[in-house]
Design a protein around this motif. Structure first.
Motif, PDB file in Angstrom:
ATOM      1  N   ALA A  22       0.825  -1.211   0.000  1.00 55.10           N
ATOM      2  CA  ALA A  22       0.000   0.000   0.000  1.00 55.10           C
ATOM      3  C   ALA A  22       0.856   1.257   0.000  1.00 55.10           C
ATOM      4  O   ALA A  22       1.908   1.311   0.637  1.00 55.10           O
ATOM      5  CB  ALA A  22      -0.907   0.000   1.215  1.00 55.10           C
ATOM      6  N   LYS A  23       0.373   2.271  -0.685  1.00 56.38           N
ATOM      7  CA  LYS A  23       1.013   3.589  -0.687  1.00 56.38           C
ATOM      8  C   LYS A  23       0.189   4.611   0.105  1.00 56.38           C
ATOM      9  O   LYS A  23       0.581   5.768   0.212  1.00 56.38           O
ATOM     10  CB  LYS A  23       1.207   4.088  -2.124  1.00 56.38           C
ATOM     11  CG  LYS A  23       2.150   3.226  -2.968  1.00 56.38           C
ATOM     12  CD  LYS A  23       2.303   3.818  -4.361  1.00 56.38           C
ATOM     13  CE  LYS A  23       3.330   3.054  -5.192  1.00 56.38           C
ATOM     14  NZ  LYS A  23       2.936   1.640  -5.417  1.00 56.38           N
ATOM     15  N   ILE A  24      -0.953   4.168   0.623  1.00 55.87           N
ATOM     16  CA  ILE A  24      -1.832   5.071   1.366  1.00 55.87           C
ATOM     17  C   ILE A  24      -2.043   4.529   2.784  1.00 55.87           C
ATOM     18  O   ILE A  24      -1.921   3.329   3.026  1.00 55.87           O
ATOM     19  CB  ILE A  24      -3.200   5.233   0.671  1.00 55.87           C
ATOM     20  CG1 ILE A  24      -3.916   3.872   0.549  1.00 55.87           C
ATOM     21  CG2 ILE A  24      -3.033   5.887  -0.702  1.00 55.87           C
ATOM     22  CD1 ILE A  24      -5.334   3.960   0.024  1.00 55.87           C
ATOM     23  N   PRO A  25      -2.347   5.405   3.732  1.00 53.61           N
ATOM     24  CA  PRO A  25      -2.685   4.927   5.075  1.00 53.61           C
ATOM     25  C   PRO A  25      -4.034   4.220   5.072  1.00 53.61           C
ATOM     26  O   PRO A  25      -4.929   4.554   4.291  1.00 53.61           O
ATOM     27  CB  PRO A  25      -2.725   6.207   5.908  1.00 53.61           C
ATOM     28  CG  PRO A  25      -3.024   7.297   4.922  1.00 53.61           C
ATOM     29  CD  PRO A  25      -2.377   6.879   3.638  1.00 53.61           C
ATOM     30  N   ALA A  26      -4.161   3.230   5.956  1.00 52.66           N
ATOM     31  CA  ALA A  26      -5.423   2.506   6.114  1.00 52.66           C
ATOM     32  C   ALA A  26      -5.569   2.180   7.591  1.00 52.66           C
ATOM     33  O   ALA A  26      -4.674   1.583   8.185  1.00 52.66           O
ATOM     34  CB  ALA A  26      -5.431   1.236   5.275  1.00 52.66           C
ATOM     35  N   LEU A  27      -6.680   2.575   8.176  1.00 49.05           N
ATOM     36  CA  LEU A  27      -6.879   2.414   9.610  1.00 49.05           C
ATOM     37  C   LEU A  27      -8.266   1.884   9.911  1.00 49.05           C
ATOM     38  O   LEU A  27      -9.221   2.112   9.157  1.00 49.05           O
ATOM     39  CB  LEU A  27      -6.691   3.746  10.345  1.00 49.05           C
ATOM     40  CG  LEU A  27      -5.347   4.452  10.241  1.00 49.05           C
ATOM     41  CD1 LEU A  27      -5.328   5.438   9.081  1.00 49.05           C
ATOM     42  CD2 LEU A  27      -5.016   5.180  11.549  1.00 49.05           C
ATOM     43  N   ALA A  28      -8.370   1.176  11.042  1.00 56.61           N
ATOM     44  CA  ALA A  28      -9.671   0.773  11.584  1.00 56.61           C
ATOM     45  C   ALA A  28     -10.016   1.702  12.729  1.00 56.61           C
ATOM     46  O   ALA A  28      -9.156   2.040  13.544  1.00 56.61           O
ATOM     47  CB  ALA A  28      -9.610  -0.665  12.078  1.00 56.61           C
ATOM     48  N   VAL A  29     -11.277   2.110  12.789  1.00 56.19           N
ATOM     49  CA  VAL A  29     -11.745   2.920  13.910  1.00 56.19           C
ATOM     50  C   VAL A  29     -12.653   2.056  14.772  1.00 56.19           C
ATOM     51  O   VAL A  29     -13.306   1.134  14.295  1.00 56.19           O
ATOM     52  CB  VAL A  29     -12.488   4.188  13.445  1.00 56.19           C
ATOM     53  CG1 VAL A  29     -11.568   5.069  12.617  1.00 56.19           C
ATOM     54  CG2 VAL A  29     -13.734   3.842  12.660  1.00 56.19           C
ATOM     55  N   SER A  30     -12.665   2.339  16.062  1.00 58.86           N
ATOM     56  CA  SER A  30     -13.490   1.560  16.980  1.00 58.86           C
ATOM     57  C   SER A  30     -14.957   1.679  16.605  1.00 58.86           C
ATOM     58  O   SER A  30     -15.377   2.646  15.954  1.00 58.86           O
ATOM     59  CB  SER A  30     -13.272   2.040  18.412  1.00 58.86           C
ATOM     60  OG  SER A  30     -13.894   3.301  18.611  1.00 58.86           O
ATOM     61  N   ALA A  31     -15.752   0.698  17.034  1.00 59.19           N
ATOM     62  CA  ALA A  31     -17.178   0.697  16.690  1.00 59.19           C
ATOM     63  C   ALA A  31     -17.907   1.952  17.166  1.00 59.19           C
ATOM     64  O   ALA A  31     -18.689   2.544  16.400  1.00 59.19           O
ATOM     65  CB  ALA A  31     -17.844  -0.560  17.238  1.00 59.19           C
ATOM     66  N   PRO A  32     -17.694   2.436  18.404  1.00 60.19           N
ATOM     67  CA  PRO A  32     -18.386   3.660  18.811  1.00 60.19           C
ATOM     68  C   PRO A  32     -17.998   4.870  17.963  1.00 60.19           C
ATOM     69  O   PRO A  32     -18.842   5.737  17.696  1.00 60.19           O
ATOM     70  CB  PRO A  32     -17.954   3.849  20.266  1.00 60.19           C
ATOM     71  CG  PRO A  32     -17.601   2.476  20.736  1.00 60.19           C
ATOM     72  CD  PRO A  32     -16.986   1.823  19.545  1.00 60.19           C
ATOM     73  N   ASP A  33     -16.732   4.913  17.518  1.00 53.20           N
ATOM     74  CA  ASP A  33     -16.319   6.031  16.663  1.00 53.20           C
ATOM     75  C   ASP A  33     -16.874   5.883  15.254  1.00 53.20           C
ATOM     76  O   ASP A  33     -17.200   6.886  14.601  1.00 53.20           O
ATOM     77  CB  ASP A  33     -14.800   6.137  16.659  1.00 53.20           C
ATOM     78  CG  ASP A  33     -14.259   6.617  17.992  1.00 53.20           C
ATOM     79  OD1 ASP A  33     -14.645   7.711  18.420  1.00 53.20           O
ATOM     80  OD2 ASP A  33     -13.467   5.892  18.626  1.00 53.20           O
ATOM     81  N   ALA A  34     -16.983   4.632  14.779  1.00 54.62           N
ATOM     82  CA  ALA A  34     -17.651   4.415  13.488  1.00 54.62           C
ATOM     83  C   ALA A  34     -19.113   4.841  13.568  1.00 54.62           C
ATOM     84  O   ALA A  34     -19.648   5.431  12.616  1.00 54.62           O
ATOM     85  CB  ALA A  34     -17.545   2.946  13.093  1.00 54.62           C
TER      86      ALA A  34
END
Length: 491
Positions: free
Chosen positions: A231-243
């Motif tokens: 990957a050349k881009i950032p990829a992140l998971a956000v917590s369920a409450p923040d989603a």
């Protein structure tokens, strides 16, 4: 310690049932175990239910080593720990088989800077996915394009470059199930969204965490690398409450703008390794029964459920068999695989080595414990038709542990996949995964989540399972065993 009603076993008087006629679930001739075998497995089960060995092994690993990200110094410490522990427990042929891998880390902190800057400024709990790239040095700020599902991203018509320079957000939810079957579907976005977004010019990807927790813990995990691509881009998971927060703002018809700052990335080559130990068979030591777990973990927890528990369970089961005093016919090989979390690297290395040296035919059957420490509830197999009745008979003897009979399909666990692809038969003791994804790949994967009585039931199941497989001349393959392909007893 989580509050939950302790799993209750359906205790029976197994020795009184030694001559029980086995009724198969498939159209095979019934298989009968002799009385000596049944007495041994039920002695092992009874001993295991009163043992805390697996619990103490897992406590030791998660306390003395902690997080064990593949390729890092922490994982190297775990290998040293494993060699010392297995040697002290009396295993034979304890060794490390090293291999190289590409090292990825999330950089200076497991907690990246992620925040909504408009319309309602606030910080979010998020973590980079394995294989993601860093943001530019000054960070990245962009508007979010919201997708309700991964399928919506796949179907999106980007003719007008609508994703150029934007942050793609994918909102698929995972549903809890005892079998964990919802994971694969929900995990598609974690594995594959990055290249679909990158190819359309997106500046980065955010996903709802692949898990079932409502707590503010973000779930990490490895992204796929099609054709070795990174990957050349950032990829992140956000917590369920923040989603949920992002979703609510989107539903108001407002555009969400988010700022990211991460230092994740690839760091060059590093070394990992598989730790191997054996209980050498008495009559056919060249024939190998593999029982495995993986030694590495993600860096944001202590890897207690994934997969410190598996390390404790299979090690304790093999140790109890050693202490029984009588060796099984075949060799039991305990494999603590390295670098599972980052793409089954250790499992692939082990299988490739056995294919190269021609010893794959010695591997009679294999299985892995890699789904936490809740109770085992089902016995699955994937063996030749003539061997199905063997597993039916095994199941009858394991019913006192609350275990049902599953189908003769499927796998033996993630690290067993490469060996299965080379023709090794497999089986699986399925654990209750109802709450596994509350903790999996999050900072909440810690030792306090393990219930000692449930772990003891796992060890009882594994000790019985392993003895049945190792103390037999049953061929689980479709073809006849050619003695010329078995070779010597050397590793």
């Amino acid at each position: 310690m989580r509050l939950r009603t302790t799993f209750r076993y359906f205790l029976v008087a197994p020795v009184a049932c030694l001559s029980l006629f086995i009724s198969p679930t498939w159209a095979n001739e019934p298989y009968r175990f002799d009385d000596a075998t049944l007495e041994t497995v039920h002695t092992l089960s009874s001993t295991a239910l009163k043992s805390d060995l697996a619990y103490e092994i897992t406590r030791s690993l998660t306390t003395e080593v902690g997080p064990r990200l593949a390729g890092t110094e922490q994982e190297a410490r775990a290998r040293d720990w494993a060699v010392a522990k297995l040697t002290a427990l009396g295993f034979e042929n304890v060794r490390v088989e090293p291999f190289d891998l590409d090292l990825w880390t999330r950089g200076e902190s497991i907690f990246e800077e992620v925040a909504i800057t408009a319309p309602y400024p606030q910080h979010l709990h998020a973590t980079s996915l394995g294989g993601a790239a860093a943001t530019p040095g000054e960070g990245l700020e962009a508007d979010v394009v919201f997708f309700a599902s991964f399928d919506d991203l796949l179907a999106f018509d980007d003719a007008e470059d609508a994703l150029e320079g934007k942050l793609v957000f994918i909102n698929d939810r995972m549903v809890a199930a005892r079998s964990g079957e919802g994971y694969g579907w929900a995990n598609r976005k974690r594995s594959r969204a990055w290249f679909h977004a990158e190819d359309r010019g997106a500046a980065g990807v955010l996903i709802r965490s692949v898990g079932t927790s409502s707590h503010r813990f973000a779930h990490t995990g490895m992204m796929s690398r099609p054709d070795g691509r990174t990957a050349k881009i950032p990829a992140l998971a956000v917590s369920a409450p923040d989603a949920d927060q992002i979703e609510r703002i989107h539903e108001e018809g407002k555009t969400v703008r988010i700022r990211l700052e991460t230092s994740a990335g690839w760091r060059g080559k590093a070394e990992s390794g598989n730790v191997i130990a054996e209980v050498v068979g008495a009559e056919a030591p060249e024939e190998i029964v593999v029982i495995g777990a993986h030694l590495d973990s993600w860096d944001n927890g202590t890897g207690a459920l994934d997969d410190g528990a598996g390390v404790g369970i299979v090690t304790a089961a093999a140790k109890l068999i050693m202490e029984h005093g009588e060796r099984p016919r075949r060799t039991i090989r305990v494999i603590l695989f390295g670098a599972e979390e980052v793409g089954l690297i250790g499992a692939r290395a082990y299988a490739a080595a056995r294919e190269a040296d021609g010893t794959i035919a010695r591997h009679m059957i294999g299985s892995e414990s890699d789904f936490g420490a809740r109770e085992v509830w089902r016995l699955n197999s994937n063996v030749a038709d003539h061997a199905v009745s063997f597993f039916d008979a095994m199941h009858v003897q394991m019913q006192h542990l609350g275990i049902t009979r599953g189908p003769n399909t499927g796998g033996g666990g993630p690290d067993i996949i490469p060996l299965q692809a080379l023709g090794m038969p497999v089986a699986r003791l399925s654990q209750n995964g109802e709450d596994y994804f509350e903790y999996h790949h999050t900072p909440n994967d810690t030792f306090d989540k393990i219930v000692p009585e449930e772990m003891a039931q796992n060890v009882a199941a594994w000790a019985m399972f392993t003895w049945f497989l190792a103390d037999t001349d049953m061929n689980f393959r479709s073809e006849a065993i050619n003695p010329d392909t078995i070779g010597s007893a050397s590793p």
